[in-house]
Write a protein that holds these residues in place. Structure first.
Motif, PDB file in Angstrom:
ATOM      1  N   TYR A  62     -17.631  20.034  33.984  1.00 55.01           N
ATOM      2  CA  TYR A  62     -17.186  21.434  33.995  1.00 55.01           C
ATOM      3  C   TYR A  62     -16.834  21.872  32.581  1.00 55.01           C
ATOM      4  CZ  TYR A  62     -16.623  20.790  39.057  1.00 55.01           C
ATOM      5  OH  TYR A  62     -16.826  20.527  40.388  1.00 55.01           O
ATOM      6  N   PHE A  63     -16.232  20.958  31.823  1.00 56.79           N
ATOM      7  CA  PHE A  63     -15.854  21.317  30.464  1.00 56.79           C
ATOM      8  C   PHE A  63     -17.082  21.509  29.570  1.00 56.79           C
ATOM      9  CE2 PHE A  63     -11.322  20.124  31.145  1.00 56.79           C
ATOM     10  CZ  PHE A  63     -10.789  21.312  30.659  1.00 56.79           C
ATOM     11  N   SER A  64     -18.136  20.734  29.786  1.00 54.61           N
ATOM     12  CA  SER A  64     -19.317  20.988  28.942  1.00 54.61           C
ATOM     13  C   SER A  64     -19.918  22.348  29.265  1.00 54.61           C
ATOM     14  CB  SER A  64     -20.385  19.891  29.015  1.00 54.61           C
ATOM     15  OG  SER A  64     -20.152  19.001  30.006  1.00 54.61           O
ATOM     16  N   LEU A  65     -19.822  22.739  30.530  1.00 56.86           N
ATOM     17  CA  LEU A  65     -20.285  24.082  30.904  1.00 56.86           C
ATOM     18  C   LEU A  65     -19.379  25.137  30.250  1.00 56.86           C
ATOM     19  CD1 LEU A  65     -22.197  25.790  32.648  1.00 56.86           C
ATOM     20  CD2 LEU A  65     -20.621  25.461  34.567  1.00 56.86           C
ATOM     21  N   ALA A  66     -18.068  24.894  30.296  1.00 53.70           N
ATOM     22  CA  ALA A  66     -17.111  25.830  29.688  1.00 53.70           C
ATOM     23  C   ALA A  66     -17.394  25.986  28.185  1.00 53.70           C
ATOM     24  CB  ALA A  66     -15.688  25.353  29.923  1.00 53.70           C
ATOM     25  N   LYS A  67     -17.794  24.903  27.566  1.00 56.22           N
ATOM     26  CA  LYS A  67     -18.098  24.944  26.126  1.00 56.22           C
ATOM     27  C   LYS A  67     -19.314  25.827  25.837  1.00 56.22           C
ATOM     28  CE  LYS A  67     -17.631  21.669  22.822  1.00 56.22           C
ATOM     29  NZ  LYS A  67     -16.469  22.124  22.077  1.00 56.22           N
ATOM     30  N   GLU A  68     -20.293  25.774  26.754  1.00 51.32           N
ATOM     31  CA  GLU A  68     -21.484  26.632  26.603  1.00 51.32           C
ATOM     32  C   GLU A  68     -21.098  28.102  26.670  1.00 51.32           C
ATOM     33  OE1 GLU A  68     -24.767  25.955  29.330  1.00 51.32           O
ATOM     34  OE2 GLU A  68     -24.565  23.799  28.990  1.00 51.32           O
ATOM     35  N   VAL A  69     -20.281  28.427  27.675  1.00 52.08           N
ATOM     36  CA  VAL A  69     -19.867  29.825  27.876  1.00 52.08           C
ATOM     37  C   VAL A  69     -18.995  30.292  26.713  1.00 52.08           C
ATOM     38  CG1 VAL A  69     -18.911  31.420  29.564  1.00 52.08           C
ATOM     39  CG2 VAL A  69     -19.730  29.208  30.299  1.00 52.08           C
ATOM     40  N   GLN A  70     -18.191  29.377  26.219  1.00 52.83           N
ATOM     41  CA  GLN A  70     -17.280  29.656  25.100  1.00 52.83           C
ATOM     42  C   GLN A  70     -18.057  30.252  23.913  1.00 52.83           C
ATOM     43  OE1 GLN A  70     -15.674  26.049  23.495  1.00 52.83           O
ATOM     44  NE2 GLN A  70     -13.839  27.032  22.714  1.00 52.83           N
ATOM     45  N   ARG A  72     -20.415  32.199  23.934  1.00 51.95           N
ATOM     46  CA  ARG A  72     -20.795  33.598  24.159  1.00 51.95           C
ATOM     47  C   ARG A  72     -19.594  34.533  24.216  1.00 51.95           C
ATOM     48  NH1 ARG A  72     -24.315  30.915  27.869  1.00 51.95           N
ATOM     49  NH2 ARG A  72     -23.088  31.554  29.680  1.00 51.95           N
ATOM     50  N   ALA A  73     -18.411  34.049  23.877  1.00 51.32           N
ATOM     51  CA  ALA A  73     -17.206  34.894  23.892  1.00 51.32           C
ATOM     52  C   ALA A  73     -17.404  36.068  22.935  1.00 51.32           C
ATOM     53  CB  ALA A  73     -15.999  34.068  23.477  1.00 51.32           C
ATOM     54  N   TYR A  74     -16.800  37.207  23.287  1.00 51.54           N
ATOM     55  CA  TYR A  74     -16.874  38.390  22.413  1.00 51.54           C
ATOM     56  C   TYR A  74     -15.543  38.493  21.683  1.00 51.54           C
ATOM     57  CZ  TYR A  74     -17.144  43.249  20.932  1.00 51.54           C
ATOM     58  OH  TYR A  74     -17.136  44.397  20.181  1.00 51.54           O
ATOM     59  N   VAL A  75     -15.490  37.987  20.466  1.00 47.54           N
ATOM     60  CA  VAL A  75     -14.204  37.837  19.771  1.00 47.54           C
ATOM     61  C   VAL A  75     -14.229  38.362  18.320  1.00 47.54           C
ATOM     62  CG1 VAL A  75     -13.323  35.945  21.186  1.00 47.54           C
ATOM     63  CG2 VAL A  75     -14.835  35.398  19.302  1.00 47.54           C
ATOM     64  N   PRO A  76     -14.603  39.644  18.115  1.00 48.05           N
ATOM     65  CA  PRO A  76     -14.676  40.130  16.730  1.00 48.05           C
ATOM     66  C   PRO A  76     -13.308  40.246  16.066  1.00 48.05           C
ATOM     67  CG  PRO A  76     -15.052  41.922  18.280  1.00 48.05           C
ATOM     68  CD  PRO A  76     -14.999  40.668  19.091  1.00 48.05           C
ATOM     69  N   TYR A  77     -12.230  40.249  16.842  1.00 43.83           N
ATOM     70  CA  TYR A  77     -10.895  40.464  16.259  1.00 43.83           C
ATOM     71  C   TYR A  77     -10.161  39.160  15.970  1.00 43.83           C
ATOM     72  CZ  TYR A  77     -12.409  44.982  17.674  1.00 43.83           C
ATOM     73  OH  TYR A  77     -13.187  46.097  17.807  1.00 43.83           O
ATOM     74  N   SER A  78     -10.153  38.260  16.917  1.00 39.50           N
ATOM     75  CA  SER A  78      -9.416  37.003  16.691  1.00 39.50           C
ATOM     76  C   SER A  78     -10.334  35.893  16.183  1.00 39.50           C
ATOM     77  CB  SER A  78      -8.771  36.521  17.995  1.00 39.50           C
ATOM     78  OG  SER A  78      -9.767  36.024  18.869  1.00 39.50           O
ATOM     79  N   ASN A  79     -11.597  36.012  16.489  1.00 37.97           N
ATOM     80  CA  ASN A  79     -12.549  34.941  16.173  1.00 37.97           C
ATOM     81  C   ASN A  79     -12.180  33.620  16.862  1.00 37.97           C
ATOM     82  OD1 ASN A  79     -14.991  34.607  14.971  1.00 37.97           O
ATOM     83  ND2 ASN A  79     -14.138  33.636  13.137  1.00 37.97           N
ATOM     84  N   PHE A  80     -11.399  33.713  17.919  1.00 36.60           N
ATOM     85  CA  PHE A  80     -10.947  32.524  18.656  1.00 36.60           C
ATOM     86  C   PHE A  80     -11.652  32.516  20.014  1.00 36.60           C
ATOM     87  CE2 PHE A  80      -7.946  30.299  21.508  1.00 36.60           C
ATOM     88  CZ  PHE A  80      -7.776  29.127  20.793  1.00 36.60           C
ATOM     89  N   ARG A  81     -12.526  31.520  20.163  1.00 32.01           N
ATOM     90  CA  ARG A  81     -13.352  31.469  21.375  1.00 32.01           C
ATOM     91  C   ARG A  81     -12.738  30.597  22.457  1.00 32.01           C
ATOM     92  NH1 ARG A  81     -18.311  33.570  20.220  1.00 32.01           N
ATOM     93  NH2 ARG A  81     -18.501  34.000  17.998  1.00 32.01           N
ATOM     94  N   VAL A  82     -12.745  31.120  23.675  1.00 27.78           N
ATOM     95  CA  VAL A  82     -12.224  30.373  24.816  1.00 27.78           C
ATOM     96  C   VAL A  82     -13.283  30.389  25.918  1.00 27.78           C
ATOM     97  CG1 VAL A  82     -10.297  30.150  26.453  1.00 27.78           C
ATOM     98  CG2 VAL A  82      -9.891  31.163  24.203  1.00 27.78           C
ATOM     99  N   GLY A  83     -13.411  29.261  26.607  1.00 31.15           N
ATOM    100  CA  GLY A  83     -14.329  29.174  27.737  1.00 31.15           C
ATOM    101  C   GLY A  83     -13.586  28.675  28.962  1.00 31.15           C
ATOM    102  N   ALA A  84     -14.001  29.149  30.128  1.00 28.04           N
ATOM    103  CA  ALA A  84     -13.335  28.704  31.366  1.00 28.04           C
ATOM    104  C   ALA A  84     -14.352  28.475  32.471  1.00 28.04           C
ATOM    105  CB  ALA A  84     -12.310  29.745  31.810  1.00 28.04           C
ATOM    106  N   VAL A  85     -14.000  27.543  33.351  1.00 25.93           N
ATOM    107  CA  VAL A  85     -14.806  27.280  34.549  1.00 25.93           C
ATOM    108  C   VAL A  85     -13.859  27.226  35.735  1.00 25.93           C
ATOM    109  CG1 VAL A  85     -16.034  25.421  35.773  1.00 25.93           C
ATOM    110  CG2 VAL A  85     -16.825  26.150  33.533  1.00 25.93           C
ATOM    111  N   VAL A  86     -14.265  27.896  36.807  1.00 22.14           N
ATOM    112  CA  VAL A  86     -13.467  27.909  38.032  1.00 22.14           C
ATOM    113  C   VAL A  86     -14.351  27.355  39.148  1.00 22.14           C
ATOM    114  CG1 VAL A  86     -12.780  29.617  39.790  1.00 22.14           C
ATOM    115  CG2 VAL A  86     -11.815  29.751  37.484  1.00 22.14           C
ATOM    116  N   VAL A  87     -13.787  26.504  39.988  1.00 20.23           N
ATOM    117  CA  VAL A  87     -14.551  25.970  41.120  1.00 20.23           C
ATOM    118  C   VAL A  87     -13.810  26.340  42.407  1.00 20.23           C
ATOM    119  CG1 VAL A  87     -15.658  23.918  42.090  1.00 20.23           C
ATOM    120  CG2 VAL A  87     -15.188  24.015  39.641  1.00 20.23           C
ATOM    121  N   ASP A  88     -14.533  26.916  43.347  1.00 19.65           N
ATOM    122  CA  ASP A  88     -13.859  27.377  44.565  1.00 19.65           C
ATOM    123  C   ASP A  88     -13.949  26.366  45.702  1.00 19.65           C
ATOM    124  OD1 ASP A  88     -16.308  27.639  45.841  1.00 19.65           O
ATOM    125  OD2 ASP A  88     -16.228  29.820  46.015  1.00 19.65           O
TER     126      ASP A  88
END
Ligand code: THU
Length: 179
Positions: A62-70, A72-88
């Motif tokens: 799940y974390f490797s998937l989160a890293k992929e999404v991370q 693609r974060a839209y962060v022009p202001y902080s430049n700090f990328r975060v990724g998350a994965v949720v499993v239901d």
């Protein structure tokens, strides 16, 4: 030659046994091949090591998937990328990343994006939340996200990772928002 064959067979069987054990305990396997040719004959020895990982393999996926999404974060202001994965509750996976805005309070965190995607698709009992940031220490979710987890994912096991998954905290909303 018969003896050598027997030895190699034995060692290969031992290797198979170690690999099998590693699979059962959910650990990983490391082996070393050592070629020793004293009299022109090559003896191959295997050394097996079973390492039981404390964080389940599934969570690391799940974390490797989160890293992929991370990425693609839209962060022009902080430049700090975060990724998350949720499993239901049905094992369905939803991803999220942080999306910022020049009006800063309109920024939405990665975990909220993933949770809202899951809820909007009908999930009602989120089981797992994984969040990865770019810090040396595991990421710490903001107050708003903790409130949202408390409302929409109260039973979730929450995993918080540092930048390279070398430090992962396993927690839950009772610890993150105790009162
Ligand atoms: N952020 C997240 O997406 N999740 C967290 O758990 C912490 C903070 C985002 C919000 C903002 O876009 C950036 O990280 C810097 O705070």
């Amino acid at each position: 030659p018969t003896r050598v064959l027997l030895l190699v067979t034995l060692l290969v069987s031992f290797q198979e046994y170690i690999v099998f054990t590693a699979k059962i305990v959910g650990g990983s396997f490391a082996s070393l091949v050592y070629i020793f040719p004293p009299t022109g004959l090559a003896y191959i020895c295997f050394f097996g090591l079973v390492v039981k990982s404390t964080i389940e393999e599934e969570i690391l996926k799940y974390f490797s998937l989160a890293k992929e999404v991370q990425e693609r974060a839209y962060v022009p202001y902080s430049n700090f990328r975060v990724g998350a994965v949720v499993v239901d509750e049905n094992g369905k996976i939803y991803t999220g990343n942080n999306i910022e805005n020049s009006s800063y309070s309109l920024t939405i965190c990665a975990e909220r994006v993933a949770i809202f995607k899951a809820i909007s698709e009908g999930s009602r009992d989120i089981k797992t939340i994984c969040v990865i940031g770019q810090t040396d220490k595991p990421i710490s979710p903001c107050g708003a996200c903790r409130q949202v987890i408390s409302e929409l994912a109260p039973n979730a096991v929450v995993y918080l990772s540092n930048r390279d998954m070398s430090r992962i905290i396993k927690t839950n909303i009772n610890e993150l928002l105790p009162y």
